[in-house]
Design an enzyme around this catalytic site. Sequence first.
Site, PDB file in Angstrom:
ATOM      1  CG  HIS A  87      -0.030   0.420   2.787  1.00 23.38           C
ATOM      2  ND1 HIS A  87       0.444  -0.476   3.032  1.00 23.38           N
ATOM      3  CD2 HIS A  87      -0.005   1.078   3.243  1.00 23.38           C
ATOM      4  CE1 HIS A  87       1.114   0.079   4.148  1.00 23.38           C
ATOM      5  NE2 HIS A  87       0.403   1.563   4.672  1.00 23.38           N
TER       6      HIS A  87
HETATM    7  C1  UD1 Z   1      -1.601   5.990   5.986  1.00 22.11           C
HETATM    8  C2  UD1 Z   1      -0.360   6.376   7.319  1.00 22.11           C
HETATM    9  C3  UD1 Z   1       0.679   5.088   6.561  1.00 22.11           C
HETATM   10  C4  UD1 Z   1      -0.251   3.694   7.085  1.00 22.11           C
HETATM   11  C5  UD1 Z   1      -1.225   3.466   6.339  1.00 22.11           C
HETATM   12  C6  UD1 Z   1      -1.640   1.853   6.139  1.00 22.11           C
HETATM   13  C7  UD1 Z   1       0.117   8.213   6.882  1.00 22.11           C
HETATM   14  C8  UD1 Z   1       0.575   9.409   6.168  1.00 22.11           C
HETATM   15  N1  UD1 Z   1       0.242   7.605   6.046  1.00 22.11           N
HETATM   16  O1  UD1 Z   1      -1.600   6.053   5.077  1.00 22.11           O
HETATM   17  O2  UD1 Z   1       1.719   5.111   6.910  1.00 22.11           O
HETATM   18  O3  UD1 Z   1       1.039   2.893   6.547  1.00 22.11           O
HETATM   19  O4  UD1 Z   1      -2.240   5.311   6.277  1.00 22.11           O
HETATM   20  O5  UD1 Z   1      -2.912   2.036   6.060  1.00 22.11           O
HETATM   21  O6  UD1 Z   1      -0.650   8.901   7.497  1.00 22.11           O
HETATM   22  N2  UD1 Z   1      -8.916   5.300   1.513  1.00 22.11           N
HETATM   23  C9  UD1 Z   1     -10.078   4.923   1.222  1.00 22.11           C
HETATM   24  N3  UD1 Z   1     -10.561   4.654   2.984  1.00 22.11           N
HETATM   25  C10 UD1 Z   1      -9.845   5.065   3.641  1.00 22.11           C
HETATM   26  C11 UD1 Z   1      -8.786   5.629   4.020  1.00 22.11           C
HETATM   27  C12 UD1 Z   1      -8.148   5.822   2.895  1.00 22.11           C
HETATM   28  O7  UD1 Z   1     -10.733   4.529   0.751  1.00 22.11           O
HETATM   29  O8  UD1 Z   1     -10.734   4.267   5.212  1.00 22.11           O
HETATM   30  C13 UD1 Z   1      -8.491   5.597   0.398  1.00 22.11           C
HETATM   31  C14 UD1 Z   1      -8.151   7.270  -0.218  1.00 22.11           C
HETATM   32  O9  UD1 Z   1      -9.396   7.743  -0.738  1.00 22.11           O
HETATM   33  C15 UD1 Z   1      -6.609   7.357  -0.595  1.00 22.11           C
HETATM   34  C16 UD1 Z   1      -6.035   6.440   0.310  1.00 22.11           C
HETATM   35  O10 UD1 Z   1      -6.816   5.558   0.391  1.00 22.11           O
HETATM   36  O11 UD1 Z   1      -7.218   7.321  -2.200  1.00 22.11           O
HETATM   37  C17 UD1 Z   1      -5.536   6.836   1.217  1.00 22.11           C
HETATM   38  O12 UD1 Z   1      -5.588   6.881   2.192  1.00 22.11           O
HETATM   39  P1  UD1 Z   1      -4.491   7.637   3.593  1.00 22.11           P
HETATM   40  O13 UD1 Z   1      -5.586   7.993   4.594  1.00 22.11           O
HETATM   41  O14 UD1 Z   1      -4.385   9.197   2.647  1.00 22.11           O
HETATM   42  O15 UD1 Z   1      -3.016   7.422   3.403  1.00 22.11           O
HETATM   43  P2  UD1 Z   1      -2.442   5.497   3.686  1.00 22.11           P
HETATM   44  O16 UD1 Z   1      -2.200   5.747   2.563  1.00 22.11           O
HETATM   45  O17 UD1 Z   1      -4.224   4.846   4.026  1.00 22.11           O
END
Ligand code: UD1
Length: 386
Positions: free
Chosen positions: A219
Amino acid sequence: MTVSASSSAPVICVVGARPNYMKVAPIIRACAAHQPPIPTLLVHTGQHYDPAMKDRLFADLDLPEPDVNLAVGSGSHAVQTAEVMKRFEPVIDEHGARAVLVVGDVNSTLACALVASKRHIPVVHVESGLRSNDRRMPEEINRILTDQLSDILYTTERSAHDNLVREGIAAERVVFVGNVMIDSLRASLPKAVPAADLLAAAGLDAGRIAGGYGVVTLHRPSNVDDADTLGPIIDALKQVSASLPLVFALHPRTRNNLERFGMLDRVEQGNFLLLPPQGYLEMLGLMSGARLVLTDSGGIQEETTALGVPCVTIRENTERPITVEQGTNTLVGIDPEAITVAAREVLGTGGKAGRIPEFWDGHAAERIAAHLHGWLAAAEAHATKA
Ligand code: UD1
């Protein structure tokens, strides 16, 4: 930092994203069980919001529903961090705070630490001092800055102490307590869901893993946001899957990108069993029964070490060196050839046996509660006298 003389205010414990929950759950329990109990208030920033990324994990970990949900949602790093800050400050006004306790390295961690420190509230950072030495990782920036803002820095491995002291942090503020994530793992392992059961529940043919299986999680933005990086990694995993079926739990970011890059077909051609993000008990069941785990997660490097399961980490660096030095982890980078060679090696030899690092014993949260109680009592007594 000014310590409030009132010990009736809660210690505000912050969670934001999936990897935070397993760290905070044992701390809340240990604070409640401590004599005298340490009152806590659980704040969820809403950085993760999907039921698959929140509700199920809360239930699995026996985490109480958050007292406050800031519902910040997704956004750029700047937007997300700023939103958490804006919405967190009024929580301090409303409830008061004896201390703000943050865990790990996500955007919510830094945002709440920054708000608390400017409000002169003690900041407690759990999992301090880990360093990948790669500032292109957003988490590395979060780690360095959160540690600079913290009054008490609890560490999971001894190398963290040296990293902190090198950055000018006073050694007496650093306390080696062990790994709270492993507290959760040990407490939950008896309830882990066997892999065959969860595959059957997902409508997949559990017979496919009768001869053994591997687990994949992927991820990290540096691996999945760019088609030229993700494509070769998927090809390497596909090659590994020819020898061992791979259960692949897809993070929303990874699924979205595979769709966007038109790569879902490529995944479907491999010997993968695709799943949505899993609950905690399902992940524990999957990992503990696996012959091999391939991942770019930070926490999974530690969980596989605690479980004694070989882990191949698809990253150029790790902020958790003890998993390589003492545990079952092998760092291979993102070169497809290196990934397949490392996986073949594990399948041929059984991989590194490893040993359990010091204080990854299931009692880290109790050590935190005991220390935190003493520290707060001493600081508050001092503030009353002054
Ligand atoms: C975050 C953390 C990372 C951790 C990861 C675990 C930071 C900088 N990064 O990254 O260290 O390893 O979480 O998952 O804080 N999304 C959904 N549903 C959700 C949450 C996110 O669909 O409940 C999608 C968002 O729209 C986006 C992507 O997933 O496209 C990224 O999610 P985001 O929370 O921004 O960062 P992570 O990559 O999850």
